[in-house]
Design a protein around this motif. Structure first.
Motif, PDB file in Angstrom:
ATOM      1  N   ALA A  65      64.825  36.760  90.930  1.00  0.00           N
ATOM      2  CA  ALA A  65      64.253  38.071  90.600  1.00  0.00           C
ATOM      3  C   ALA A  65      64.612  38.469  89.179  1.00  0.00           C
ATOM      4  O   ALA A  65      63.797  39.053  88.451  1.00  0.00           O
ATOM      5  CB  ALA A  65      64.749  39.119  91.592  1.00  0.00           C
ATOM      6  N   LEU A  66      65.834  38.144  88.751  1.00  0.00           N
ATOM      7  CA  LEU A  66      66.250  38.435  87.383  1.00  0.00           C
ATOM      8  C   LEU A  66      65.438  37.608  86.393  1.00  0.00           C
ATOM      9  O   LEU A  66      64.946  38.128  85.385  1.00  0.00           O
ATOM     10  CB  LEU A  66      67.740  38.142  87.213  1.00  0.00           C
ATOM     11  CG  LEU A  66      68.299  38.300  85.795  1.00  0.00           C
ATOM     12  CD1 LEU A  66      68.206  39.745  85.327  1.00  0.00           C
ATOM     13  CD2 LEU A  66      69.741  37.803  85.733  1.00  0.00           C
ATOM     14  N   ALA A  67      65.271  36.325  86.673  1.00  0.00           N
ATOM     15  CA  ALA A  67      64.517  35.452  85.777  1.00  0.00           C
ATOM     16  C   ALA A  67      63.076  35.935  85.630  1.00  0.00           C
ATOM     17  O   ALA A  67      62.497  35.864  84.543  1.00  0.00           O
ATOM     18  CB  ALA A  67      64.551  34.016  86.294  1.00  0.00           C
ATOM     19  N   ALA A  68      62.489  36.432  86.712  1.00  0.00           N
ATOM     20  CA  ALA A  68      61.103  36.914  86.654  1.00  0.00           C
ATOM     21  C   ALA A  68      60.960  38.077  85.690  1.00  0.00           C
ATOM     22  O   ALA A  68      59.958  38.195  84.976  1.00  0.00           O
ATOM     23  CB  ALA A  68      60.635  37.314  88.055  1.00  0.00           C
ATOM     24  N   THR A  69      61.960  38.953  85.641  1.00  0.00           N
ATOM     25  CA  THR A  69      61.872  40.078  84.705  1.00  0.00           C
ATOM     26  C   THR A  69      62.012  39.593  83.260  1.00  0.00           C
ATOM     27  O   THR A  69      61.374  40.136  82.357  1.00  0.00           O
ATOM     28  CB  THR A  69      62.945  41.153  84.997  1.00  0.00           C
ATOM     29  OG1 THR A  69      64.258  40.600  84.829  1.00  0.00           O
ATOM     30  CG2 THR A  69      62.798  41.683  86.407  1.00  0.00           C
ATOM     31  N   HIS A  70      62.846  38.591  83.048  1.00  0.00           N
ATOM     32  CA  HIS A  70      63.011  38.056  81.690  1.00  0.00           C
ATOM     33  C   HIS A  70      61.717  37.459  81.165  1.00  0.00           C
ATOM     34  O   HIS A  70      61.438  37.521  79.975  1.00  0.00           O
ATOM     35  CB  HIS A  70      64.110  36.984  81.668  1.00  0.00           C
ATOM     36  CG  HIS A  70      65.499  37.540  81.652  1.00  0.00           C
ATOM     37  ND1 HIS A  70      65.948  38.397  80.678  1.00  0.00           N
ATOM     38  CD2 HIS A  70      66.553  37.343  82.491  1.00  0.00           C
ATOM     39  CE1 HIS A  70      67.219  38.713  80.907  1.00  0.00           C
ATOM     40  NE2 HIS A  70      67.604  38.089  82.010  1.00  0.00           N
TER      41      HIS A  70
END
Length: 242
Positions: free
Chosen positions: A143-148
């Motif tokens: 989920a963090l990578a998707a925002t990046h």
């Protein structure tokens, strides 16, 4: 009225921002000064050096704040002997500002923001103290990578999914359900604000610190980062609602 340096003095002084959300809190304060009419139409703001000193931020951060205000049609920069940063005549709030006020009138904003902070910091603390299994840790990292990697138009949706993922991983369906409802109300207001690249970069740094604290099992740090993160959003909303 001006001080001995020639800089105008505000009827209500600016105050140093807290560490952690310098851009957002500085934007909130200057928006309030401008939109409350504390500087008259055509009036000059203090110099960059003076403003940065009053707010306790770098001039680089201040310039990013002033660019947002200029993009919103609230101020303009003039060069030359009589140059500076001037407040533009108020010809009416932008359409998104009108809509934000209309939507905010239907909610208790301070209660909403406080409840969000309680739920979010609680979820972060639970995830850190209870620990995540391998699948949960992978979900959070994903989920963090998707925002990046998100294109700007998709950022808010993927940011919401990141926060919902954290709430779901806390292990309380009731908490997750209430957070989803609160986040829907917050997003209804945030959708009226421009996407500010500096704010999004700062949010991403906080997201990364949050995930690190959760995966390290550091409950205190996870709660503190989330409280700071929520405070940044609150500062933006209060500023644009001034």
């Amino acid at each position: 009225m001006a001080d001995e340096t020639g800089d105008p003095v505000f009827p209500h002084g600016l105050r140093p921002v807290r560490a952690g959300n310098g851009f957002e809190e500085a934007l909130e304060q200057i928006l309030q000064v401008v939109r409350l009419g504390l500087v008259p139409d055509g009036g000059r703001l203090p110099s960059e050096r003076a403003l940065a000193g009053l707010l306790g931020i770098s001039r680089v951060t201040l310039r990013e704040v002033l660019k947002v205000l200029q993009d919103q049609g609230l101020i303009e920069a003039r060069r030359g002997r009589y140059g500076g940063t001037f407040v533009l005549p108020r010809t009416g709030a932008p359409a998104d500002g009108d809509e934000l006020r209309r939507r905010a009138a239907g909610v208790d904003l301070e209660d909403l923001l406080l409840f969000r902070e309680v739920l979010e910091s609680g979820a972060a603390g639970l995830c850190a103290s209870r620990g995540l299994d391998a699948a949960g840790a992978d979900r959070l990292r994903g989920a963090l990578a998707a925002t990046h990697e998100a294109p700007l138009p998709d950022y808010r949706r993927l940011d919401t999914l990141f926060h919902l993922t954290l709430a779901e991983l806390a292990g309380s369906p009731s908490l997750a359900a209430r957070y989803a409802a609160v986040r829907a109300d917050v997003n209804d207001l945030l959708d009226c604000l421009p996407l500010l690249v500096r704010n999004l970069e700062h949010s991403q740094q906080q997201h990364a610190s949050l995930v690190e604290a959760v995966l390290d099992g550091d409950e205190e740090a996870a709660r503190a980062v989330m409280r700071e993160h929520c405070a940044g959003t609150a500062a933006l909303l209060r500023g644009f609602l001034a």
